[in-house]
Design a protein around this motif. Structure first.
Motif, PDB file in Angstrom:
ATOM      1  N   VAL A   1       0.851  -1.178   0.000  1.00 44.40           N
ATOM      2  CA  VAL A   1       0.000   0.000   0.000  1.00 44.40           C
ATOM      3  C   VAL A   1       0.895   1.239   0.000  1.00 44.40           C
ATOM      4  N   GLN A   2       0.501   2.231  -0.791  1.00 42.62           N
ATOM      5  CA  GLN A   2       1.240   3.498  -0.848  1.00 42.62           C
ATOM      6  C   GLN A   2       0.494   4.548  -0.033  1.00 42.62           C
ATOM      7  N   LEU A   3       1.251   5.338   0.693  1.00 42.42           N
ATOM      8  CA  LEU A   3       0.671   6.330   1.596  1.00 42.42           C
ATOM      9  C   LEU A   3       1.196   7.723   1.272  1.00 42.42           C
ATOM     10  N   GLN A   4       0.308   8.699   1.309  1.00 42.65           N
ATOM     11  CA  GLN A   4       0.664  10.080   1.025  1.00 42.65           C
ATOM     12  C   GLN A   4       0.078  10.971   2.104  1.00 42.65           C
ATOM     13  N   ALA A   5       0.949  11.521   2.949  1.00 45.30           N
ATOM     14  CA  ALA A   5       0.496  12.395   4.033  1.00 45.30           C
ATOM     15  C   ALA A   5       0.493  13.847   3.570  1.00 45.30           C
ATOM     16  N   SER A   6      -0.432  14.608   4.122  1.00 45.49           N
ATOM     17  CA  SER A   6      -0.533  16.029   3.801  1.00 45.49           C
ATOM     18  C   SER A   6      -1.199  16.763   4.945  1.00 45.49           C
ATOM     19  N   GLY A   7      -1.177  18.089   4.869  1.00 45.10           N
ATOM     20  CA  GLY A   7      -1.884  18.895   5.848  1.00 45.10           C
ATOM     21  C   GLY A   7      -1.019  19.590   6.871  1.00 45.10           C
ATOM     22  N   GLY A   8       0.276  19.336   6.844  1.00 40.97           N
ATOM     23  CA  GLY A   8       1.159  19.995   7.783  1.00 40.97           C
ATOM     24  C   GLY A   8       1.302  21.472   7.477  1.00 40.97           C
ATOM     25  N   GLY A   9       1.949  22.172   8.395  1.00 38.85           N
ATOM     26  CA  GLY A   9       2.161  23.596   8.197  1.00 38.85           C
ATOM     27  C   GLY A   9       2.649  24.265   9.448  1.00 38.85           C
ATOM     28  N   LEU A  10       2.618  25.590   9.408  1.00 39.81           N
ATOM     29  CA  LEU A  10       3.037  26.413  10.543  1.00 39.81           C
ATOM     30  C   LEU A  10       1.791  26.948  11.236  1.00 39.81           C
ATOM     31  N   VAL A  11       1.727  26.773  12.542  1.00 37.46           N
ATOM     32  CA  VAL A  11       0.569  27.222  13.310  1.00 37.46           C
ATOM     33  C   VAL A  11       1.045  27.758  14.649  1.00 37.46           C
ATOM     34  N   GLN A  12       0.308  28.699  15.189  1.00 38.02           N
ATOM     35  CA  GLN A  12       0.650  29.225  16.510  1.00 38.02           C
ATOM     36  C   GLN A  12       0.190  28.272  17.604  1.00 38.02           C
ATOM     37  N   ALA A  13       0.850  28.355  18.722  1.00 37.26           N
ATOM     38  CA  ALA A  13       0.459  27.545  19.869  1.00 37.26           C
ATOM     39  C   ALA A  13      -1.011  27.780  20.190  1.00 37.26           C
ATOM     40  N   GLY A  14      -1.709  26.693  20.479  1.00 32.30           N
ATOM     41  CA  GLY A  14      -3.141  26.765  20.732  1.00 32.30           C
ATOM     42  C   GLY A  14      -3.987  26.540  19.503  1.00 32.30           C
ATOM     43  N   GLY A  15      -3.361  26.551  18.355  1.00 34.93           N
ATOM     44  CA  GLY A  15      -4.087  26.367  17.111  1.00 34.93           C
ATOM     45  C   GLY A  15      -4.347  24.914  16.787  1.00 34.93           C
ATOM     46  N   SER A  16      -4.923  24.701  15.605  1.00 38.95           N
ATOM     47  CA  SER A  16      -5.300  23.351  15.169  1.00 38.95           C
ATOM     48  C   SER A  16      -4.820  23.094  13.743  1.00 38.95           C
ATOM     49  N   LEU A  17      -4.597  21.828  13.471  1.00 40.43           N
ATOM     50  CA  LEU A  17      -4.306  21.360  12.114  1.00 40.43           C
ATOM     51  C   LEU A  17      -4.955  20.002  11.947  1.00 40.43           C
ATOM     52  N   ARG A  18      -5.292  19.668  10.715  1.00 38.70           N
ATOM     53  CA  ARG A  18      -5.766  18.325  10.423  1.00 38.70           C
ATOM     54  C   ARG A  18      -4.870  17.713   9.365  1.00 38.70           C
ATOM     55  N   LEU A  19      -4.246  16.635   9.731  1.00 36.12           N
ATOM     56  CA  LEU A  19      -3.426  15.887   8.784  1.00 36.12           C
ATOM     57  C   LEU A  19      -4.280  14.825   8.095  1.00 36.12           C
ATOM     58  N   SER A  20      -3.947  14.558   6.860  1.00 31.12           N
ATOM     59  CA  SER A  20      -4.605  13.506   6.102  1.00 31.12           C
ATOM     60  C   SER A  20      -3.549  12.555   5.560  1.00 31.12           C
TER      61      SER A  20
END
Length: 122
Positions: free
Chosen positions: A1-20
């Motif tokens: 199976v091949q996997l491709q991650a995305s959704g990272g970035g720069l965020v301030q403390a207390g913030g949110s991100l969603r990785l896929s």
């Protein structure tokens, strides 16, 4: 199976991100999915895993109550919702896959995505 991650970035403390993490090549619903991270100068560590059905979840103590793992087998995708981010969450995040039962050890996973950088500023 091949996997491709995305959704990272720069965020301030207390913030949110969603990785896929999008999977291809095999039947996604047959695979347990894990998230791991590696910070500069540190060893890779377990973050979360989710069973094939999505009903069994586990988290590292450091992220419990802040991170949530989920999967959509119809979309061949696993997600990591990260809330209340802290500077110590800064790392490259990897998704990984294995068959059968969930594990927290990275060496139990045979398939890995390329990683996505998450940087949390204070």
């Amino acid at each position: 199976v091949q996997l491709q991650a995305s959704g990272g970035g720069l965020v301030q403390a207390g913030g949110s991100l969603r990785l896929s993490c999008a999977a291809s090549g095999q039947t996604f619903s047959n695979y347990v999915m894990g998230w791991f991270r590696q910070a500069p100068g540190k060893e890779r560590e377990f973050v979360a895993h989710i069973s094939t059905s999505g009903y069994s979840l586990d988290y590292a103590d450091s992220v419990k109550g802040r991170f949530y793992v989920s999967r959509d087998n119809a979309k061949n995708t696993v997600y990591l919702q990260m809330n209340s981010l802290k500077p110590e969450d800064t790392a490259v995040y990897y998704c990984a896959a294995r068959k059968f039962t969930p594990r927290t050890a990275g060496n139990e996973y045979g398939y890995w995505g390329q990683g996505t950088q998450v940087t949390v500023s204070s």
